[in-house]
Design a protein around this motif. Structure first.
Motif, PDB file in Angstrom:
ATOM      1  N   LYS A 186      43.340  52.643  45.748  1.00 43.78           N
ATOM      2  CA  LYS A 186      43.474  52.911  47.216  1.00 43.78           C
ATOM      3  C   LYS A 186      43.180  51.443  47.697  1.00 43.78           C
ATOM      4  O   LYS A 186      42.595  50.444  47.405  1.00 43.78           O
ATOM      5  CB  LYS A 186      42.118  53.373  47.632  1.00 43.78           C
ATOM      6  CG  LYS A 186      42.282  55.209  47.096  1.00 43.78           C
ATOM      7  CD  LYS A 186      41.488  55.606  47.589  1.00 43.78           C
ATOM      8  CE  LYS A 186      42.013  57.478  47.771  1.00 43.78           C
ATOM      9  NZ  LYS A 186      40.178  57.885  48.225  1.00 43.78           N
ATOM     10  N   THR A 187      43.586  51.563  49.506  1.00 43.49           N
ATOM     11  CA  THR A 187      43.956  50.273  50.248  1.00 43.49           C
ATOM     12  C   THR A 187      42.023  49.933  50.172  1.00 43.49           C
ATOM     13  O   THR A 187      41.737  48.111  50.132  1.00 43.49           O
ATOM     14  CB  THR A 187      44.101  50.482  51.481  1.00 43.49           C
ATOM     15  OG1 THR A 187      45.416  50.999  51.907  1.00 43.49           O
ATOM     16  CG2 THR A 187      43.896  49.407  52.446  1.00 43.49           C
ATOM     17  N   VAL A 188      41.329  50.560  50.356  1.00 41.32           N
ATOM     18  CA  VAL A 188      39.866  50.004  50.468  1.00 41.32           C
ATOM     19  C   VAL A 188      39.284  49.273  49.539  1.00 41.32           C
ATOM     20  O   VAL A 188      38.236  48.642  49.196  1.00 41.32           O
ATOM     21  CB  VAL A 188      39.077  51.374  50.665  1.00 41.32           C
ATOM     22  CG1 VAL A 188      38.640  52.253  49.648  1.00 41.32           C
ATOM     23  CG2 VAL A 188      37.270  51.045  51.132  1.00 41.32           C
ATOM     24  N   GLU A 189      39.927  49.700  48.001  1.00 47.03           N
ATOM     25  CA  GLU A 189      39.453  49.148  46.808  1.00 47.03           C
ATOM     26  C   GLU A 189      40.888  47.595  46.717  1.00 47.03           C
ATOM     27  O   GLU A 189      39.901  46.777  45.834  1.00 47.03           O
ATOM     28  CB  GLU A 189      40.465  49.816  45.204  1.00 47.03           C
ATOM     29  CG  GLU A 189      39.404  51.135  45.397  1.00 47.03           C
ATOM     30  CD  GLU A 189      38.312  50.949  45.039  1.00 47.03           C
ATOM     31  OE1 GLU A 189      37.330  50.589  44.634  1.00 47.03           O
ATOM     32  OE2 GLU A 189      37.455  52.681  45.269  1.00 47.03           O
ATOM     33  N   ARG A 190      41.494  47.738  47.025  1.00 44.91           N
ATOM     34  CA  ARG A 190      42.518  46.639  46.981  1.00 44.91           C
ATOM     35  C   ARG A 190      42.675  45.156  48.612  1.00 44.91           C
ATOM     36  O   ARG A 190      43.375  44.394  47.532  1.00 44.91           O
ATOM     37  CB  ARG A 190      44.187  46.584  46.359  1.00 44.91           C
ATOM     38  CG  ARG A 190      43.466  47.701  45.294  1.00 44.91           C
ATOM     39  CD  ARG A 190      45.015  47.641  44.675  1.00 44.91           C
ATOM     40  NE  ARG A 190      44.622  47.199  43.148  1.00 44.91           N
ATOM     41  CZ  ARG A 190      45.773  47.558  42.175  1.00 44.91           C
ATOM     42  NH1 ARG A 190      46.798  48.243  42.471  1.00 44.91           N
ATOM     43  NH2 ARG A 190      45.059  47.735  40.878  1.00 44.91           N
ATOM     44  N   ILE A 191      41.759  45.889  49.641  1.00 44.20           N
ATOM     45  CA  ILE A 191      42.739  44.992  50.021  1.00 44.20           C
ATOM     46  C   ILE A 191      41.439  43.647  50.145  1.00 44.20           C
ATOM     47  O   ILE A 191      42.139  42.773  51.049  1.00 44.20           O
ATOM     48  CB  ILE A 191      42.158  45.783  51.929  1.00 44.20           C
ATOM     49  CG1 ILE A 191      42.691  45.669  53.106  1.00 44.20           C
ATOM     50  CG2 ILE A 191      39.817  45.993  51.861  1.00 44.20           C
ATOM     51  CD1 ILE A 191      44.186  45.039  52.827  1.00 44.20           C
ATOM     52  N   HIS A 192      40.421  43.237  49.408  1.00 45.15           N
ATOM     53  CA  HIS A 192      40.130  42.080  49.909  1.00 45.15           C
ATOM     54  C   HIS A 192      40.803  40.969  48.639  1.00 45.15           C
ATOM     55  O   HIS A 192      40.304  39.848  48.528  1.00 45.15           O
ATOM     56  CB  HIS A 192      38.392  42.153  49.266  1.00 45.15           C
ATOM     57  CG  HIS A 192      38.531  42.860  47.421  1.00 45.15           C
ATOM     58  ND1 HIS A 192      38.493  44.218  47.092  1.00 45.15           N
ATOM     59  CD2 HIS A 192      38.338  41.869  46.816  1.00 45.15           C
ATOM     60  CE1 HIS A 192      39.309  43.757  45.916  1.00 45.15           C
ATOM     61  NE2 HIS A 192      38.889  42.733  45.280  1.00 45.15           N
TER      62      HIS A 192
END
Ligand code: 5GP
Length: 198
Positions: A186-192
């Motif tokens: 999920k984006t929230v998990e990987r955006i960093h």
């Protein structure tokens, strides 16, 4: 990176343990959360890996000392999730899978909103009944109580993030693994990971 919590519920006899054992055996970054319970152990169960088998008094002490992420009573016994091992595993980047009935699963979602709730179902309740009979480890009265509870649990499935169908165990394992992979992407998990670049 911090691990994620995956909470499995579903009727007694639907095969949650089999699915979880397969998923854990196939991955070195998944840990099983061993629950505490006040029920008697069944033949073949091992204290400390199937459950922590404790007295009702010890269980109530765990509640009073805030040692549990959640707990619930299920057909006359306490069941609860010890908090410390989960914190430790997640801090070290492990995903944690657990087998928790519906009330406990909802308590976890309220406390840990990004926990992923997965309901394991079978398309026929008769198949679940047959599995419970074949397992032969609960009395006929306890089985009736579990089946009644199972019907109610299925009525709560719409509050879950996913439903895995266990008509075929290999397919159910694939479904759970797919959910776990998708949740990690999920984006929230990987955006960093990208933010470090731009
Ligand atoms: P069993 O007695 O068949 O091992 O488990 C009975 C029910 O207790 C199952 O539905 C299982 O999901 C649930 N259960 C197991 N561990 C926990 C726990 O830590 N917390 C809660 N709330 N339910 C649990």
């Amino acid at each position: 990176m911090k691990g994620k919590l995956f909470v499995l519920s579903g009727p007694s006899g639907v095969g949650k343990n089999t699915i979880l054992n397969r998923v854990i055996a196939a991955s070195d970054h998944v840990r099983y959360s061993v629950s505490a319970t006040s029920r008697q152990s069944r033949p073949g169960e091992v204290d400390g890996s199937s459950y922590y088998f404790v007295t009702r008094e010890r269980f109530e002490e765990m509640i009073a000392q805030d040692e549990l992420l959640e707990y619930a009573e299920y057909v006359g016994n306490y069941y609860g999730t010890p908090l410390a091992p989960i914190r430790e595993a997640m801090k070290n980047g492990f995903d944690v899978v657990m087998d928790v009935e519906v009330i406990g699963a909802k308590k976890i979602k309220a406390r840990v909103p990004d926990a992923v709730l997965v309901f394991v179902a079978a398309s026929s309740m008769d198949a679940v009944r047959q599995r419970l009979i074949a397992r032969g480890d609960v009395s006929p009265e306890a089985m009736e109580e579990r089946l009644k509870r199972a019907v109610w649990e299925c009525s709560q499935a719409e509050d879950y993030d996913y439903i895995v169908l266990n008509d075929d165990v290999e397919q159910a394992v694939r479904e759970l693994r797919a959910i776990m992979v998708a949740e990690k992407c999920k984006t929230v998990e990987r955006i960093h990971l990208l933010k470090e670049e731009f």
